[in-house]
Design a protein around this motif. Structure first.
Motif: not given
Length: 525
Positions: A58, A179, A223
């Protein structure tokens, strides 16, 4: 301002290599995650995939995205931007430390998570101190504000353009919001669109119960896709010449063969599955990408140990042409390996294990001391095993743990035998390289003229085997006819002195397409 500029210049000119940069970023992430765990669960991070894979993926993906954006807005050297961003990346520790102090003094419960609720209102009111966002404490919102301010300041110092700097800060906020709200965004239109495509692709899915659950694996695969494109764009901005050299070295026909095998396995699984989660489309994407990077890494390792031979027959390869150094090429290979194993691990445990075995088998095939490719029997055996592994990867990787999967031994045997028999076709164009490298391929052992006849017969035999083994699925005289026809076409074509491997692959793709259409029309799949 002069001191700020001097500080930025010192950071940009610091001597930081790829390994040190990555290690520093990972340690910053580890500290942030450990303190965050102390705040939210009152203990240090557990040893699991979330803390040791999900969290680094991430943060590294977000960091890469910001680096690329700053490079595009400032036109500064990508290495300099990467170094200064690494220094300011330490800001991610700020919210965890702040919340640790707050929770210690006030005994308040603080939790962290994605924006799962009303995504639109949460993003619009992100910097509104009177608007509360569940699992997104004010310290995180302050962190994003500081990051946006840094981006604004850096772009302004480099360009002296106010509007460009404001736009850069706003786009960084949009990236962070993307995100941070990824699960909520996936739950929206993605479910409807994918459900429609599933049903439109094959009538079989009309009878399925389509559901949609955004689990951790789905989020991480998305991701990783962002990370893949970000890493590729970073490499292009770093050196477009080397990027093009690596890109042009792809061998699409071989990847297509692998994707056909994996797609066959996936089709077998879907036909026997019950209810299908709509987000299986994301896991299928992750499976294909895991396979792609595994094949790419394996081919790269093979190229490293075949440089001398490639100087004779494959002069356009990056290492032979001198467009990229071996040390740089190996680093690219490590990136391929990392992406392959990361994608596979988030698809399923079965996918990870099969991918790892695939890479291990090909490594023994290419690298000393074993270098199994030196002997045509072992070379063919490895090719058959790899084809079998890819088919099993497609069929077994998507199943839930504990699910019983029905395998089809005749089909598995057919796949192994077809690739075992026909794999020697690739050796016809590398006769000189194989002779100089001590590789005992069929053309080297028997001579090119005689080897052509042997290989042509083996390829013909591989086509003839198809209707025999497929009789367990469906018996069709038409399958037998087209198998014999394609077998004879390949036999006479391969015997020609100027035959090309790409044409043989093209005939194979056409044959598989006809075979799939016949099986679909007859209801076998």
């Amino acid at each position: 301002m002069i001191r700020i500029k001097e500080f930025i210049r010192n950071c940009e000119e610091s001597r930081i290599g790829f390994g040190l940069w990555l290690a520093t970023a990972l340690f910053i992430i580890l500290i942030r995650d450990s303190i965050e765990s102390l705040v939210s669960v009152r203990s240090f991070s557990s040893v699991n995939m979330f803390h040791f894979l999900h969290v680094p993926i991430f943060f590294l993906t977000a960091l890469l995205s910001i680096i690329i954006l700053l490079r595009l807005f400032t036109k500064e050297d990508i290495l300099k931007v990467s170094k200064i961003c690494l220094v300011f990346f330490a800001i991610i520790i700020f919210p965890a430390v702040t919340d640790l102090i707050v929770s210690f003094l006030s005994k308040a419960d603080i939790s962290y998570g994605y924006i799962d609720g009303n995504v639109k209102d949460s993003v619009i009111n992100f910097f509104n101190p009177f608007y509360k966002i569940p699992d997104v404490p004010y310290s995180l919102r302050a962190e994003i504000l500081i990051i946006c301010a840094f981006v604004f300041l850096y772009i302004f110092i480099k360009t002296r353009r106010l509007l460009r700097s404001l736009l850069g800060g706003f786009l960084v906020f949009c990236l962070c919001a993307l995100y941070g709200a990824l699960p909520g965004l996936l739950i929206g239109g993605f479910v409807k669109v994918t459900s429609f495509l599933f049903r439109a692709f094959h009538p079989y899915f009309f009878g399925k119960v389509i559901s949609g659950v955004v689990d951790e694996g789905v989020v991480v695969i998305i991701e990783l896709v962002f990370a893949f494109f970000s890493a590729g764009l970073w490499f292009w901005l770093y050196d477009s010449g080397k990027f093009k050299a690596v890109l042009m070295d792809f061998r699409p026909s071989r990847y297509l063969v692998c994707f056909i095998l994996a797609g066959t396995g996936i089709s077998l699984y879907l036909c026997g599955a019950g209810a299908i989660d709509v987000f299986i489309a994301v896991r299928i994407l992750g499976l294909f990408l895991a396979l792609f990077f595994a094949v790419r890494f394996s081919a790269l390792i093979n190229d490293i140990f075949d440089v001398e031979g490639d100087k004779l027959t494959n002069r356009s390869r990056p290492l032979v042409s001198g467009l990229i150094l071996e040390s740089e090429y190996f680093k690219v290979g490590l990136v391929y390996l990392a992406f392959s194993l990361l994608f596979a691990s988030w698809v399923s445990e079965s996918c990870f294990v099969i991918t790892l075995i695939f890479i291990a088998v090909y490594f023994l095939y290419s690298a000393p001391p074993f270098r199994l490719k030196r002997f045509f029997i072992f070379s063919s055996l490895v090719t058959g095993i790899q084809a079998l592994l890819i088919l099993l990867m497609g069929q077994l990787s998507l199943a839930q743990p504990g699910t019983t999967i029905l395998l089809f031994p005749p089909l598995l045997s057919l796949v192994f035998l077809v690739f075992f028999l026909s794999s020697n076709i690739k050796d016809l164009k590398d006769v000189q390289a194989d002779m100089s490298g001590g590789i005992y391929s069929l053309p080297v052992v028997f001579g090119e003229k005689k080897a052509r006849r042997i290989i042509a017969f083996l390829v013909f035999l591989s086509y003839i085997l198809a209707p025999v083994f497929l009789s367990g699925f469906i018996y069709s005289n038409f399958i037998a006819v087209i198998s014999i026809l394609f077998g004879f076409i390949n036999y006479f074509y391969i015997r020609r002195q100027n035959s090309r491997e790409q044409a043989v692959f093209l005939l194979f793709f056409l044959y598989v397409l006809l075979l799939v259409l016949i099986l679909m029309v007859n209801g076998a799949i």
